[in-house]
Design a protein around this motif. Sequence first.
Motif, mmCIF file in Angstrom:
data_model
loop_
_atom_site.group_PDB
_atom_site.id
_atom_site.type_symbol
_atom_site.label_atom_id
_atom_site.label_comp_id
_atom_site.label_asym_id
_atom_site.label_seq_id
_atom_site.Cartn_x
_atom_site.Cartn_y
_atom_site.Cartn_z
ATOM 1 N N TRP A 64 32.868 -10.568 -13.616
ATOM 2 C CA TRP A 64 32.106 -9.655 -14.461
ATOM 3 C C TRP A 64 30.926 -10.318 -15.145
ATOM 4 N N GLU A 65 30.766 -11.625 -14.990
ATOM 5 C CA GLU A 65 29.500 -12.261 -15.380
ATOM 6 C C GLU A 65 28.429 -11.949 -14.339
ATOM 7 N N ARG A 66 28.856 -11.733 -13.092
ATOM 8 C CA ARG A 66 27.922 -11.453 -11.985
ATOM 9 C C ARG A 66 27.763 -9.970 -11.703
ATOM 10 N N GLU A 67 28.834 -9.193 -11.872
ATOM 11 C CA GLU A 67 28.847 -7.772 -11.526
ATOM 12 C C GLU A 67 28.710 -6.956 -12.814
ATOM 13 N N TYR A 92 28.038 -1.648 -9.169
ATOM 14 C CA TYR A 92 27.588 -2.630 -10.147
ATOM 15 C C TYR A 92 26.169 -3.038 -9.778
ATOM 16 N N HIS A 93 25.521 -3.754 -10.693
ATOM 17 C CA HIS A 93 24.240 -4.367 -10.357
ATOM 18 C C HIS A 93 24.298 -5.838 -10.713
ATOM 19 N N ASP A 94 23.439 -6.603 -10.061
ATOM 20 C CA ASP A 94 23.369 -8.030 -10.349
ATOM 21 C C ASP A 94 22.319 -8.279 -11.437
ATOM 22 N N TRP A 99 21.411 -2.786 -7.305
ATOM 23 C CA TRP A 99 22.679 -2.085 -7.343
ATOM 24 C C TRP A 99 23.423 -2.262 -6.037
ATOM 25 N N PHE A 100 24.747 -2.244 -6.128
ATOM 26 C CA PHE A 100 25.637 -2.362 -4.974
ATOM 27 C C PHE A 100 26.774 -1.356 -5.125
ATOM 28 N N ILE A 128 22.529 -0.631 -2.620
ATOM 29 C CA ILE A 128 22.106 0.763 -2.768
ATOM 30 C C ILE A 128 20.945 0.819 -3.755
ATOM 31 N N GLU A 129 20.205 1.892 -3.669
ATOM 32 C CA GLU A 129 19.170 2.159 -4.670
ATOM 33 C C GLU A 129 19.851 2.744 -5.904
ATOM 34 N N GLU A 130 19.256 2.541 -7.055
ATOM 35 C CA GLU A 130 19.836 3.107 -8.268
ATOM 36 C C GLU A 130 19.999 4.626 -8.135
#
Length: 155
Positions: A64-67, A92-94, A99-100, A128-130
């Motif tokens: 959750w530091e990354r996602e 989530y987004h980085d 976004w993914f 994915i796009e937002e």
Amino acid sequence: MSRPPLPPFTEASATLKARIAEDAWNTRDPERISLAYSEDSWWRNRSTFVQGRAAIVEFLAGKWERELDYRLIKELWAYTGDVIAVRFAYEYHDAAGQWFRAYGNENWRFDQDGLMTHRHASINDVAIEESERKFFWDTSGPRPADHPGLSELGL
């Protein structure tokens, strides 16, 4: 320590167990989440192998530091005795703002106290796009009861 519902599972209790897991993971609180697993719980998460609660906490804190802005939906796939299989998706987004949506399956095995002793997770991420996001709720709480599940979203 007992974590109901306990095996052997019925469709209703397996569905409830999956929703309890979903709600816990959406807190993004590694310490709280780790209490659902046996002291020596064994995980395969993608290509990472983790064993024991301390390692689970460390793994989830890094996740959750990354996602960022993580939102998860789980859905019961199958169950029998002390085993549950779920399918899931999360968004989530980085740190760069990409976004993914991650899709996956998990196989869970539980002890007599309802603690998960094994978790096998296969996961694939798709950028994915937002504008393509489908999971919308305040990340300070669980998915609202009126938010569609995976089947209703066509995922």
